[in-house]
Design a protein around this motif. Structure first.
Motif, PDB file in Angstrom:
ATOM      1  N   LEU A 165       0.835  -1.192   0.000  1.00 53.53           N
ATOM      2  CA  LEU A 165       0.000   0.000   0.000  1.00 53.53           C
ATOM      3  C   LEU A 165       0.875   1.248   0.000  1.00 53.53           C
ATOM      4  O   LEU A 165       1.679   1.452   0.905  1.00 53.53           O
ATOM      5  CB  LEU A 165      -0.916  -0.006   1.226  1.00 53.53           C
ATOM      6  N   ALA A 166       0.726   2.084  -1.020  1.00 58.87           N
ATOM      7  CA  ALA A 166       1.428   3.363  -1.055  1.00 58.87           C
ATOM      8  C   ALA A 166       0.576   4.468  -0.442  1.00 58.87           C
ATOM      9  O   ALA A 166       1.074   5.303   0.319  1.00 58.87           O
ATOM     10  CB  ALA A 166       1.791   3.731  -2.497  1.00 58.87           C
ATOM     11  N   LEU A 167      -0.736   4.469  -0.754  1.00 65.71           N
ATOM     12  CA  LEU A 167      -1.611   5.534  -0.268  1.00 65.71           C
ATOM     13  C   LEU A 167      -3.055   5.053  -0.349  1.00 65.71           C
ATOM     14  O   LEU A 167      -3.444   4.398  -1.311  1.00 65.71           O
ATOM     15  CB  LEU A 167      -1.441   6.797  -1.125  1.00 65.71           C
ATOM     16  N   ALA A 168      -3.832   5.371   0.682  1.00 59.73           N
ATOM     17  CA  ALA A 168      -5.278   5.174   0.661  1.00 59.73           C
ATOM     18  C   ALA A 168      -5.938   6.538   0.819  1.00 59.73           C
ATOM     19  O   ALA A 168      -5.504   7.350   1.644  1.00 59.73           O
ATOM     20  CB  ALA A 168      -5.728   4.230   1.771  1.00 59.73           C
ATOM     21  N   VAL A 169      -6.975   6.807   0.029  1.00 61.48           N
ATOM     22  CA  VAL A 169      -7.679   8.088   0.052  1.00 61.48           C
ATOM     23  C   VAL A 169      -9.122   7.813   0.461  1.00 61.48           C
ATOM     24  O   VAL A 169      -9.816   7.023  -0.178  1.00 61.48           O
ATOM     25  CB  VAL A 169      -7.640   8.787  -1.321  1.00 61.48           C
ATOM     26  N   ARG A 170      -9.553   8.481   1.539  1.00 62.75           N
ATOM     27  CA  ARG A 170     -10.902   8.270   2.072  1.00 62.75           C
ATOM     28  C   ARG A 170     -11.599   9.629   2.189  1.00 62.75           C
ATOM     29  O   ARG A 170     -11.582  10.265   3.241  1.00 62.75           O
ATOM     30  CB  ARG A 170     -10.825   7.582   3.430  1.00 62.75           C
ATOM     31  N   PRO A 171     -12.234  10.119   1.112  1.00 63.34           N
ATOM     32  CA  PRO A 171     -12.856  11.452   1.146  1.00 63.34           C
ATOM     33  C   PRO A 171     -14.063  11.491   2.086  1.00 63.34           C
ATOM     34  O   PRO A 171     -14.848  10.537   2.159  1.00 63.34           O
ATOM     35  CB  PRO A 171     -13.282  11.688  -0.305  1.00 63.34           C
ATOM     36  N   LEU A 172     -14.206  12.629   2.767  1.00 66.53           N
ATOM     37  CA  LEU A 172     -15.331  12.842   3.672  1.00 66.53           C
ATOM     38  C   LEU A 172     -16.207  13.984   3.168  1.00 66.53           C
ATOM     39  O   LEU A 172     -15.716  14.957   2.592  1.00 66.53           O
ATOM     40  CB  LEU A 172     -14.842  13.191   5.086  1.00 66.53           C
ATOM     41  N   ASP A 173     -17.500  13.871   3.418  1.00 67.90           N
ATOM     42  CA  ASP A 173     -18.436  14.974   3.227  1.00 67.90           C
ATOM     43  C   ASP A 173     -18.220  15.951   4.383  1.00 67.90           C
ATOM     44  O   ASP A 173     -18.406  15.597   5.553  1.00 67.90           O
ATOM     45  CB  ASP A 173     -19.861  14.433   3.233  1.00 67.90           C
ATOM     46  N   ALA A 174     -17.804  17.180   4.082  1.00 63.68           N
ATOM     47  CA  ALA A 174     -17.492  18.144   5.136  1.00 63.68           C
ATOM     48  C   ALA A 174     -18.713  18.515   5.965  1.00 63.68           C
ATOM     49  O   ALA A 174     -18.570  19.011   7.081  1.00 63.68           O
ATOM     50  CB  ALA A 174     -16.883  19.411   4.529  1.00 63.68           C
ATOM     51  N   ARG A 175     -19.903  18.292   5.444  1.00 62.10           N
ATOM     52  CA  ARG A 175     -21.113  18.645   6.189  1.00 62.10           C
ATOM     53  C   ARG A 175     -21.428  17.656   7.289  1.00 62.10           C
ATOM     54  O   ARG A 175     -21.769  18.035   8.403  1.00 62.10           O
ATOM     55  CB  ARG A 175     -22.296  18.722   5.221  1.00 62.10           C
ATOM     56  N   ASN A 176     -21.341  16.356   6.989  1.00 55.80           N
ATOM     57  CA  ASN A 176     -21.762  15.355   7.977  1.00 55.80           C
ATOM     58  C   ASN A 176     -20.647  14.430   8.422  1.00 55.80           C
ATOM     59  O   ASN A 176     -20.884  13.518   9.237  1.00 55.80           O
ATOM     60  CB  ASN A 176     -22.932  14.535   7.423  1.00 55.80           C
ATOM     61  N   ARG A 177     -19.432  14.630   7.908  1.00 57.23           N
ATOM     62  CA  ARG A 177     -18.247  13.840   8.261  1.00 57.23           C
ATOM     63  C   ARG A 177     -18.403  12.371   7.890  1.00 57.23           C
ATOM     64  O   ARG A 177     -17.656  11.519   8.376  1.00 57.23           O
ATOM     65  CB  ARG A 177     -17.903  13.946   9.756  1.00 57.23           C
ATOM     66  N   ALA A 178     -19.358  12.042   7.027  1.00 53.76           N
ATOM     67  CA  ALA A 178     -19.513  10.679   6.538  1.00 53.76           C
ATOM     68  C   ALA A 178     -18.728  10.525   5.236  1.00 53.76           C
ATOM     69  O   ALA A 178     -18.289  11.512   4.627  1.00 53.76           O
ATOM     70  CB  ALA A 178     -20.988  10.369   6.306  1.00 53.76           C
ATOM     71  N   ALA A 179     -18.550   9.284   4.824  1.00 55.01           N
ATOM     72  CA  ALA A 179     -17.840   9.042   3.576  1.00 55.01           C
ATOM     73  C   ALA A 179     -18.574   9.696   2.415  1.00 55.01           C
ATOM     74  O   ALA A 179     -19.795   9.574   2.293  1.00 55.01           O
ATOM     75  CB  ALA A 179     -17.706   7.542   3.339  1.00 55.01           C
ATOM     76  N   ALA A 180     -17.834  10.421   1.577  1.00 53.83           N
ATOM     77  CA  ALA A 180     -18.428  11.053   0.405  1.00 53.83           C
ATOM     78  C   ALA A 180     -18.530  10.030  -0.729  1.00 53.83           C
ATOM     79  O   ALA A 180     -17.645   9.208  -0.910  1.00 53.83           O
ATOM     80  CB  ALA A 180     -17.584  12.242  -0.033  1.00 53.83           C
ATOM     81  N   GLY A 181     -19.602  10.103  -1.471  1.00 56.12           N
ATOM     82  CA  GLY A 181     -19.780   9.177  -2.585  1.00 56.12           C
ATOM     83  C   GLY A 181     -21.147   8.545  -2.503  1.00 56.12           C
ATOM     84  O   GLY A 181     -21.984   8.958  -1.694  1.00 56.12           O
ATOM     85  N   PRO A 182     -21.422   7.565  -3.353  1.00 58.47           N
ATOM     86  CA  PRO A 182     -20.542   6.979  -4.376  1.00 58.47           C
ATOM     87  C   PRO A 182     -20.445   7.862  -5.609  1.00 58.47           C
ATOM     88  O   PRO A 182     -21.074   8.914  -5.678  1.00 58.47           O
ATOM     89  CB  PRO A 182     -21.247   5.654  -4.694  1.00 58.47           C
ATOM     90  N   GLY A 183     -19.650   7.401  -6.569  1.00 56.64           N
ATOM     91  CA  GLY A 183     -19.538   8.106  -7.834  1.00 56.64           C
ATOM     92  C   GLY A 183     -18.362   9.047  -7.937  1.00 56.64           C
ATOM     93  O   GLY A 183     -18.214   9.706  -8.980  1.00 56.64           O
ATOM     94  N   LEU A 184     -17.520   9.151  -6.904  1.00 47.46           N
ATOM     95  CA  LEU A 184     -16.357  10.028  -6.979  1.00 47.46           C
ATOM     96  C   LEU A 184     -15.318   9.461  -7.943  1.00 47.46           C
ATOM     97  O   LEU A 184     -15.204   8.244  -8.128  1.00 47.46           O
ATOM     98  CB  LEU A 184     -15.712  10.189  -5.598  1.00 47.46           C
ATOM     99  N   ARG A 185     -14.543  10.366  -8.542  1.00 49.79           N
ATOM    100  CA  ARG A 185     -13.373   9.982  -9.313  1.00 49.79           C
ATOM    101  C   ARG A 185     -12.144  10.415  -8.531  1.00 49.79           C
ATOM    102  O   ARG A 185     -11.990  11.596  -8.223  1.00 49.79           O
ATOM    103  CB  ARG A 185     -13.377  10.647 -10.688  1.00 49.79           C
ATOM    104  N   VAL A 186     -11.287   9.462  -8.213  1.00 50.62           N
ATOM    105  CA  VAL A 186     -10.063   9.753  -7.470  1.00 50.62           C
ATOM    106  C   VAL A 186      -8.901   9.170  -8.267  1.00 50.62           C
ATOM    107  O   VAL A 186      -8.925   7.991  -8.658  1.00 50.62           O
ATOM    108  CB  VAL A 186     -10.095   9.137  -6.055  1.00 50.62           C
ATOM    109  N   GLY A 187      -7.907   9.996  -8.531  1.00 50.85           N
ATOM    110  CA  GLY A 187      -6.772   9.535  -9.311  1.00 50.85           C
ATOM    111  C   GLY A 187      -5.502  10.265  -8.939  1.00 50.85           C
ATOM    112  O   GLY A 187      -5.514  11.194  -8.124  1.00 50.85           O
ATOM    113  N   TRP A 188      -4.396   9.836  -9.529  1.00 52.88           N
ATOM    114  CA  TRP A 188      -3.128  10.532  -9.315  1.00 52.88           C
ATOM    115  C   TRP A 188      -2.586  10.973 -10.670  1.00 52.88           C
ATOM    116  O   TRP A 188      -2.705  10.273 -11.664  1.00 52.88           O
ATOM    117  CB  TRP A 188      -2.122   9.672  -8.560  1.00 52.88           C
TER     118      TRP A 188
END
Length: 310
Positions: free
Chosen positions: A32-55
């Motif tokens: 594992l080099a990196l794990a990305v876990r985006p949060l919804d800033a409003r409710n602090r829950a996981a944001a998604g589904p449907g996000l695009r995350v890339g490098w």
């Protein structure tokens, strides 16, 4: 290996080494080099589904990049988030620029530059004798907060504003990727928001600051804008090359590498929350007052961003 290190490897991956665990000798196909876990800033829950995350990576000679996205997608792993691996297939750079985007425009995109732990640092604990300490998976975790975008599903009874941040010119040119802070009576912070490439901002407020109970149905709020200066370039138009970056001008915010084990400020800080003013942003010379209606998200007039004199 940690559970995060033991995620299924890519098909056809070659082992980078062979180690011995309680069950016997195993081939290490990845780390594992990196794990990305985006949060919804409003409710602090996981944001998604449907996000695009890339490098983001440089183009490979002789290979066409799929336009218009210049990022390689990270693997989605449900609750784990999105994963980037060290494999034997090719070396990763010392730091990567990660982008998080939502095609449904529920959240405003973000970009971060993240230093990585090297394969040698991660594999050293497997050596006999060990040559490096164990690096927990939490030290390879990025938890960005995503601010509401134009398509965000706003709950009933929410207080807020929809507006557009513009330049102080005759055409009222939209400010690309603005940021807005809100202050209630007495200068009490009430919230913050990020804007998109069209200057559109959805500012959602919790509470009424220091106003006495019962609070009035309408009250003023001071809005403070921050914007890139000079303005970032707009992506090319329809007649241009199809490889124009849709996130052109969106700042890549630098992060320090997490400690091992991570400290609280490594996983939650002003940059990750989106409250820190990025490098290259300038704060408007003066705040602008708008009026909030409690329990409603209303459309407000354009918010001019006038930077201070140099």
């Amino acid at each position: 290996m940690t559970p995060a290190d033991a995620l299924p490897g890519p098909a056809g991956a070659r082992p980078d080494r062979r180690i011995t665990v309680e069950a016997g000798a195993v081939d290490v196909l990845h780390r594992l080099a990196l794990a990305v876990r985006p949060l919804d800033a409003r409710n602090r829950a996981a944001a998604g589904p449907g996000l695009r995350v890339g490098w983001e990576s440089a183009p490979v000679p002789g290979r066409r990049r799929q336009a218009p996205d210049p990022a390689r997608p990270l693997e989605g792993h449900g609750a784990t988030g999105f994963v980037l691996r060290h494999t034997a297939a090719g070396a990763l750079p010392a730091a990567v620029t990660v982008r998080v985007d939502d095609p449904a425009r529920r959240w405003i995109p973000r970009r971060f530059t993240v230093p990585l732990w090297t394969p040698a640092e991660l594999s050293g604990a497997d050596e006999r004798p060990p040559t490096a300490p164990h690096i927990p998976a939490e030290s390879r975790l990025l938890i960005p907060w995503l601010l509401p975008g134009p398509g965000y599903p706003v709950p009933e009874g929410t207080t807020g504003l929809r507006l557009r941040v513009t330049r102080p010119d005759a055409a009222a040119t939209p400010v690309r990727w603005p940021r807005v802070d809100a202050f209630g009576p007495g200068g009490v912070p009430l919230g913050w928001a990020h804007g998109d490439e069209h200057g559109q901002v959805l500012l959602l407020i919790d509470g009424v600051g220091v106003l006495p109970y019962p609070a009035p149905s309408r009250f003023p709020v001071a809005l403070r804008t921050h914007a890139p200066d000079p303005p970032p370039p707009a992506p090319a138009g329809p007649s241009s090359a199809p490889s124009a970056d849709p996130l052109a001008g969106l700042v890549a915010e630098p992060l320090a590498r997490s400690a091992s084990p991570p400290r609280p400020q490594d996983l939650d800080n002003e940059v990750l929350r989106g409250t820190a003013r990025p490098a290259g942003y300038r704060t408007a010379a003066a705040d602008t007052v708008r009026t909030l209606t409690v329990g409603r998200v209303v459309h407000a007039a354009d918010l001019p961003h006038t930077p201070p004199d140099p």
